[in-house]
Design a protein around this motif. Structure first.
Motif, PDB file in Angstrom:
ATOM      1  N   SER A  83       8.378 -17.609 -12.731  1.00 36.06           N
ATOM      2  CA  SER A  83       6.923 -17.682 -12.637  1.00 36.06           C
ATOM      3  C   SER A  83       6.479 -19.143 -12.513  1.00 36.06           C
ATOM      4  O   SER A  83       7.062 -20.028 -13.132  1.00 36.06           O
ATOM      5  CB  SER A  83       6.300 -17.053 -13.884  1.00 36.06           C
ATOM      6  N   SER A  84       5.427 -19.382 -11.745  1.00 37.46           N
ATOM      7  CA  SER A  84       4.948 -20.757 -11.564  1.00 37.46           C
ATOM      8  C   SER A  84       4.142 -21.251 -12.766  1.00 37.46           C
ATOM      9  O   SER A  84       4.110 -22.448 -13.048  1.00 37.46           O
ATOM     10  CB  SER A  84       4.086 -20.851 -10.304  1.00 37.46           C
ATOM     11  N   ASP A  85       3.507 -20.339 -13.496  1.00 37.12           N
ATOM     12  CA  ASP A  85       2.669 -20.746 -14.630  1.00 37.12           C
ATOM     13  C   ASP A  85       3.199 -20.255 -15.974  1.00 37.12           C
ATOM     14  O   ASP A  85       2.464 -20.230 -16.952  1.00 37.12           O
ATOM     15  CB  ASP A  85       1.236 -20.265 -14.421  1.00 37.12           C
ATOM     16  N   ASP A  86       4.465 -19.856 -16.041  1.00 38.97           N
ATOM     17  CA  ASP A  86       5.117 -19.383 -17.273  1.00 38.97           C
ATOM     18  C   ASP A  86       4.468 -18.141 -17.874  1.00 38.97           C
ATOM     19  O   ASP A  86       4.600 -17.888 -19.063  1.00 38.97           O
ATOM     20  CB  ASP A  86       5.178 -20.479 -18.338  1.00 38.97           C
ATOM     21  N   THR A  87       3.764 -17.358 -17.078  1.00 36.77           N
ATOM     22  CA  THR A  87       3.210 -16.095 -17.572  1.00 36.77           C
ATOM     23  C   THR A  87       3.998 -14.949 -16.960  1.00 36.77           C
ATOM     24  O   THR A  87       4.688 -15.109 -15.957  1.00 36.77           O
ATOM     25  CB  THR A  87       1.718 -15.949 -17.216  1.00 36.77           C
ATOM     26  N   PHE A  88       3.883 -13.799 -17.586  1.00 43.81           N
ATOM     27  CA  PHE A  88       4.617 -12.617 -17.120  1.00 43.81           C
ATOM     28  C   PHE A  88       3.851 -11.370 -17.497  1.00 43.81           C
ATOM     29  O   PHE A  88       2.964 -11.395 -18.347  1.00 43.81           O
ATOM     30  CB  PHE A  88       6.030 -12.581 -17.723  1.00 43.81           C
ATOM     31  N   SER A  89       4.189 -10.277 -16.863  1.00 44.64           N
ATOM     32  CA  SER A  89       3.583  -8.984 -17.167  1.00 44.64           C
ATOM     33  C   SER A  89       4.609  -8.134 -17.922  1.00 44.64           C
ATOM     34  O   SER A  89       5.803  -8.439 -17.896  1.00 44.64           O
ATOM     35  CB  SER A  89       3.164  -8.268 -15.875  1.00 44.64           C
ATOM     36  N   PRO A  90       4.179  -7.069 -18.586  1.00 37.58           N
ATOM     37  CA  PRO A  90       5.140  -6.186 -19.245  1.00 37.58           C
ATOM     38  C   PRO A  90       6.160  -5.610 -18.264  1.00 37.58           C
ATOM     39  O   PRO A  90       7.320  -5.423 -18.601  1.00 37.58           O
ATOM     40  CB  PRO A  90       4.273  -5.091 -19.853  1.00 37.58           C
ATOM     41  N   GLN A  91       5.728  -5.356 -17.013  1.00 32.40           N
ATOM     42  CA  GLN A  91       6.652  -4.809 -16.016  1.00 32.40           C
ATOM     43  C   GLN A  91       7.744  -5.815 -15.669  1.00 32.40           C
ATOM     44  O   GLN A  91       8.888  -5.433 -15.420  1.00 32.40           O
ATOM     45  CB  GLN A  91       5.891  -4.389 -14.751  1.00 32.40           C
ATOM     46  N   ASP A 137      -5.785 -10.225 -18.403  1.00 37.12           N
ATOM     47  CA  ASP A 137      -5.458  -8.798 -18.365  1.00 37.12           C
ATOM     48  C   ASP A 137      -4.041  -8.579 -17.845  1.00 37.12           C
ATOM     49  O   ASP A 137      -3.746  -8.865 -16.679  1.00 37.12           O
ATOM     50  CB  ASP A 137      -6.437  -8.052 -17.457  1.00 37.12           C
ATOM     51  N   GLY A 138      -3.163  -8.105 -18.684  1.00 37.87           N
ATOM     52  CA  GLY A 138      -1.804  -7.783 -18.274  1.00 37.87           C
ATOM     53  C   GLY A 138      -0.885  -8.972 -18.093  1.00 37.87           C
ATOM     54  O   GLY A 138       0.233  -8.812 -17.592  1.00 37.87           O
ATOM     55  N   ARG A 139      -1.276 -10.174 -18.490  1.00 32.65           N
ATOM     56  CA  ARG A 139      -0.437 -11.370 -18.374  1.00 32.65           C
ATOM     57  C   ARG A 139      -0.247 -11.974 -19.758  1.00 32.65           C
ATOM     58  O   ARG A 139      -1.193 -12.090 -20.544  1.00 32.65           O
ATOM     59  CB  ARG A 139      -1.069 -12.419 -17.449  1.00 32.65           C
TER      60      ARG A 139
END
Length: 143
Positions: A83-91, A137-139
């Motif tokens: 990830s470019s911003d170190d965030t992720f989704s549960p998926q 939301d979701g991140r």
């Protein structure tokens, strides 16, 4: 009126037998259910998986217990690297754990990410952690 199998026959046990059922181990509560007929003790292992490693050093030959939280925390560095911003989704977490061969259900992984491990979520569980924070939301992001 039918009682659950764990409570049937409690009136036939002595007070010492009734109090000896719950046990604590290493600071965490592990409930043990005792069948009144067979007197066998069955430990509750719903949130743990046992992994046997190949003996490459002195500790690897031992049996290690990996919880869903442990597996998620181990997978986070590789997820954040993509990830470019170190965030992720549960998926993203679910996909990475499937790639690693995790045996946990998708619902268990999702519940850990959005609720149990998130500091911003309401405390709906007995044990909660503040490993993650909700960015949008979701991140999510690791704290």
């Amino acid at each position: 009126m039918s009682l659950p199998w764990a409570t049937r026959g409690l009136h036939r046990r002595s007070p010492r037998q009734r109090l000896a059922t719950p046990t604590t181990e290493l600071g965490t509560l592990r409930l043990q259910l005792c069948s009144p007929r067979s007197r066998t003790v069955k430990p509750d292992r719903r949130q743990k998986r046992t992994i046997v490693g190949t003996p490459t050093n002195s500790l690897a030959g031992r049996i290690a217990t990996m919880t869903a939280r442990d597996e998620i925390l181990a997978a986070l560095p590789s997820i954040e690297g993509r990830s470019s911003d170190d965030t992720f989704s549960p998926q993203d977490v679910i996909d990475e754990l499937r790639r690693r061969g995790s045996s946990y259900a998708e619902s268990t992984i999702r519940t850990h990410v959005v609720s149990r491990m998130c500091a911003d979520a309401a405390d709906h569980h007995v044990r909660v952690y503040d490993d993650l924070e909700r960015v949008s939301d979701g991140r999510y992001r690791r704290r």
